[in-house]
Scaffold this motif. Structure first.
Motif, short mmCIF file in Angstrom:
data_model
loop_
_atom_site.label_atom_id
_atom_site.label_comp_id
_atom_site.label_asym_id
_atom_site.label_seq_id
_atom_site.Cartn_x
_atom_site.Cartn_y
_atom_site.Cartn_z
N GLU A 35 0.84 -1.21 0.00
CA GLU A 35 0.00 0.00 0.00
C GLU A 35 0.88 1.25 0.00
O GLU A 35 1.81 1.37 0.79
N ARG A 37 0.04 4.36 0.83
CA ARG A 37 -0.20 5.31 1.93
C ARG A 37 0.33 4.74 3.25
O ARG A 37 0.55 3.54 3.36
N ARG A 43 -9.88 4.96 -0.21
CA ARG A 43 -10.95 5.97 -0.24
C ARG A 43 -11.95 5.77 0.91
O ARG A 43 -12.94 6.50 0.99
N VAL A 197 3.84 1.11 -5.42
CA VAL A 197 4.29 0.23 -6.50
C VAL A 197 4.41 1.09 -7.75
O VAL A 197 3.48 1.83 -8.11
C1 LIG Z 1 -16.13 11.62 -0.71
C2 LIG Z 1 -16.46 10.20 -1.03
C3 LIG Z 1 -17.68 9.68 -0.63
C4 LIG Z 1 -18.00 8.35 -0.92
N1 LIG Z 1 -19.18 7.82 -0.45
C5 LIG Z 1 -19.41 6.50 -0.57
C6 LIG Z 1 -20.47 5.89 0.12
O1 LIG Z 1 -21.21 6.56 0.85
N2 LIG Z 1 -20.64 4.54 0.01
C7 LIG Z 1 -19.80 3.77 -0.76
O2 LIG Z 1 -19.98 2.54 -0.81
N3 LIG Z 1 -18.77 4.33 -1.43
C8 LIG Z 1 -18.54 5.66 -1.34
N4 LIG Z 1 -17.44 6.21 -1.92
C9 LIG Z 1 -16.62 5.39 -2.82
C10 LIG Z 1 -15.75 4.37 -2.06
O3 LIG Z 1 -14.99 5.05 -1.09
C11 LIG Z 1 -14.85 3.67 -3.05
O4 LIG Z 1 -15.60 3.16 -4.13
C12 LIG Z 1 -14.10 2.49 -2.41
O5 LIG Z 1 -13.55 2.84 -1.17
C13 LIG Z 1 -13.03 2.04 -3.39
O6 LIG Z 1 -12.31 0.95 -2.88
P1 LIG Z 1 -11.14 0.34 -3.78
O7 LIG Z 1 -10.45 -0.69 -2.97
O8 LIG Z 1 -11.68 -0.04 -5.11
O9 LIG Z 1 -10.15 1.57 -4.07
P2 LIG Z 1 -9.29 2.44 -3.04
O10 LIG Z 1 -9.98 2.58 -1.75
O11 LIG Z 1 -8.91 3.68 -3.74
O12 LIG Z 1 -8.01 1.52 -2.78
C14 LIG Z 1 -6.92 1.52 -3.67
C15 LIG Z 1 -5.65 1.60 -2.85
O13 LIG Z 1 -4.54 1.62 -3.74
C16 LIG Z 1 -3.56 2.46 -3.18
N5 LIG Z 1 -2.63 2.85 -4.24
C17 LIG Z 1 -2.78 3.76 -5.22
N6 LIG Z 1 -1.71 3.80 -6.00
C18 LIG Z 1 -0.83 2.89 -5.50
C19 LIG Z 1 0.45 2.45 -5.87
N7 LIG Z 1 1.10 2.96 -6.93
N8 LIG Z 1 1.06 1.49 -5.13
C20 LIG Z 1 0.43 0.94 -4.04
N9 LIG Z 1 -0.80 1.33 -3.64
C21 LIG Z 1 -1.42 2.28 -4.37
C22 LIG Z 1 -4.36 3.61 -2.62
O14 LIG Z 1 -3.64 4.35 -1.67
C23 LIG Z 1 -5.56 2.87 -2.02
O15 LIG Z 1 -5.35 2.55 -0.67
C24 LIG Z 1 -17.08 7.53 -1.62
C25 LIG Z 1 -15.84 8.04 -2.01
C26 LIG Z 1 -15.52 9.37 -1.70
C27 LIG Z 1 -14.16 9.88 -2.07
#
Ligand SMILES: Cc1cc2nc3c(=O)[nH]c(=O)nc-3n(C[C@H](O)[C@H](O)[C@H](O)COP(=O)(O)OP(=O)(O)OC[C@H]3O[C@@H](n4cnc5c(N)ncnc54)[C@H](O)[C@@H]3O)c2cc1C
Length: 422
Positions: A35, A37, A43, A197
């Protein structure tokens, strides 16, 4: 570095990555979650304010709560699920928006959604804005609500993609925070934090994951970073994967930013009631008074408005730009004295965040099928997960979870098959 050779590496520790790594761990597969961060959750991010309230700067609602896997995990983790109805299911505050107008707006947006549903069944896939009734006085507010749902203005939203989203209509919250829940679920995983990464070489016998802290070898890799990060070249593939790059370009992350404000004499308002800043033009905030009964306002800004506010403030944290905008809108409805009752209490600019580059994915018009392309594995060694890969639960934390588990199941299947052959 806890070693540089693993069975599986999971890149990205948000909802999808944590879910994938947990499933692999349950199957006794030696995996490492990498990760960028200094924390898990991506998010999903809960911070605690000076009064001890858990504020979700990212996801907050367990959408489709009755079939959302995070709800069961919250219960098993002894976290508190709040099932009170969301503000958008109740009448808004009447300031500047009388009940008769609210009813007219509900009819107009209902008719608009029905036109979108019908249009999604036909070709070609076009922008949702095409289905606004040019004579409707509520188009500005319909566009704003569209930005809260999809993160983009309606002229950038694929009708087919919008229609594919499935929602059971049940919306719950975790009192301790959705971010707390997701990062807590990953607490016992083998993790490298603060470790971006930069590239994945999938040309050799084993895969090589290049990180800020050196290279790691693995049999399989699950990539869960946001589509916008891949599109921006934040993670390079060798050999190149042009189909994936085309897919992520069709799935940009729209923008939604939340501003929390403290509110003096909050008891004047009912809990969880909503107020739109303006109902007569596009680009307005939605203000949720007393979220979970707390003396706060949770303001939501989406699409072009959020992008303009982020761009218009050169300071590192653009909280002031959002706060000034909110104060102006709220004074317009509640009087000039209202400004003295509110103070900024937390915001994260998701568009400026290099490891997100936006809030949640939505397909550009004509690109609805990109989600399936992004989710396809490459040579049964390189797998993709994350909310943008979800066919029907995209843009959500439970969509992220489900794609993470699905990718992990595929990895488990591949490993079982090759173990049986050996
Ligand atoms: C303001 C806001 C409100 C929202 N409200 C809702 C809600 O009410 N309900 C809901 O279900 N969803 C909501 N969402 C959306 C939800 O947060 C996301 O869809 C979900 O958290 C995405 O999960 P993920 O694992 O796909 O991506 P992410 O949570 O983005 O995880 C990807 C990870 O990859 C990491 N990363 C990035 N680049 C690299 C790299 N080069 N090397 C290593 N790690 C890396 C990032 O740091 C992150 O930790 C909201 C989002 C926001 C921003």
């Amino acid at each position: 570095m806890p070693g540089n050779d693993f069975d599986v590496v999971v890149v990205g520790g948000g909802a999808a990555g944590v879910a994938a790594a947990k499933r692999l761990q349950q199957a006794a597969i030696r995996c490492l979650l990498v990760e960028a961060r200094p924390r898990l959750g991506g998010r999903a991010w809960t911070v605690t304010d000076s009064k001890g309230f858990a504020l979700d700067l990212g996801c907050g609602w367990l959408h489709s709560g009755d079939r959302n896997p995070w709800a069961g995990i919250a219960a098993a983790s002894s976290l508190t699920i709040d099932k009170s109805p969301p503000p958008w299911s109740k009448p808004s505050l009447e300031r500047g928006f009388p009940r008769a107008d609210q009813a007219e707006f509900q009819r107009a947006i209902g008719a608009f959604f029905a036109r979108l549903e019908a249009a999604a069944q036909t070709e070609p896939d076009v922008a949702a804005a095409n289905f606004l009734d040019p004579d409707c006085r509520w188009n500005g507010l319909i566009n704003s609500v569209g930005t809260y749902i999809s993160g983009v203005d309606l002229d950038r939203l694929s009708v087919k993609d919008f229609d594919r989203y499935e929602d059971s209509g049940v919306n719950w919250r975790v009192v301790e925070g959705y971010g707390t829940l997701i990062s807590g679920y990953g607490a016992a995983l083998p993790v490298m934090l603060d470790c971006a990464v930069t590239g994945i070489d999938h040309g050799g016998k084993r895969l090589r994951v290049d990180t800020a802290q050196g290279a790691i070898a693995a049999d399989q890799v699950i990539v869960t970073v946001p589509s916008a990060v891949i599109a921006a070249g934040g993670l390079a593939f060798t050999p190149a994967l042009p189909r994936k790059i085309d897919a992520v370009r069709g799935l940009p992350l729209g923008l939604a930013d939340k501003l929390f404000m403290t509110l003096d004499h909050a008891e004047e308002f009912d809990p969880d009631v909503r107020l739109f800043g303006r109902t007569d033009k596009k680009g307005t905030g939605a203000y949720q008074f007393r979220p979970l009964g707390r003396p706060l306002i949770e303001a939501y800004f989406g699409g072009g408005l959020a992008a303009d506010l982020e761009a218009g403030d050169s300071r590192k944290n653009c909280e002031a730009a959002f706060f000034d905008f909110a104060v102006a809108e709220l004074m317009g409805l509640l009087g000039n004295d209202f400004a003295r009752r509110i103070k900024p209490n937390g915001l994260h600019c998701w568009g400026r965040d290099p490891f997100a580059l936006g809030s949640y994915s939505s397909a550009l018009p004509g690109f609805a099928d990109c989600r399936a392309t992004l989710a396809e594995p490459v040579d049964d060694r390189l797998f993709f997960a994350g909310e943008a890969c979800s066919a029907h639960d995209f843009s959500t934390a439970h969509g992220g979870f489900l794609t993470g588990v699905a990718a992990a199941e595929r990895v488990i299947g591949v490993r079982r098959k090759s173990a049986a052959k050996a």
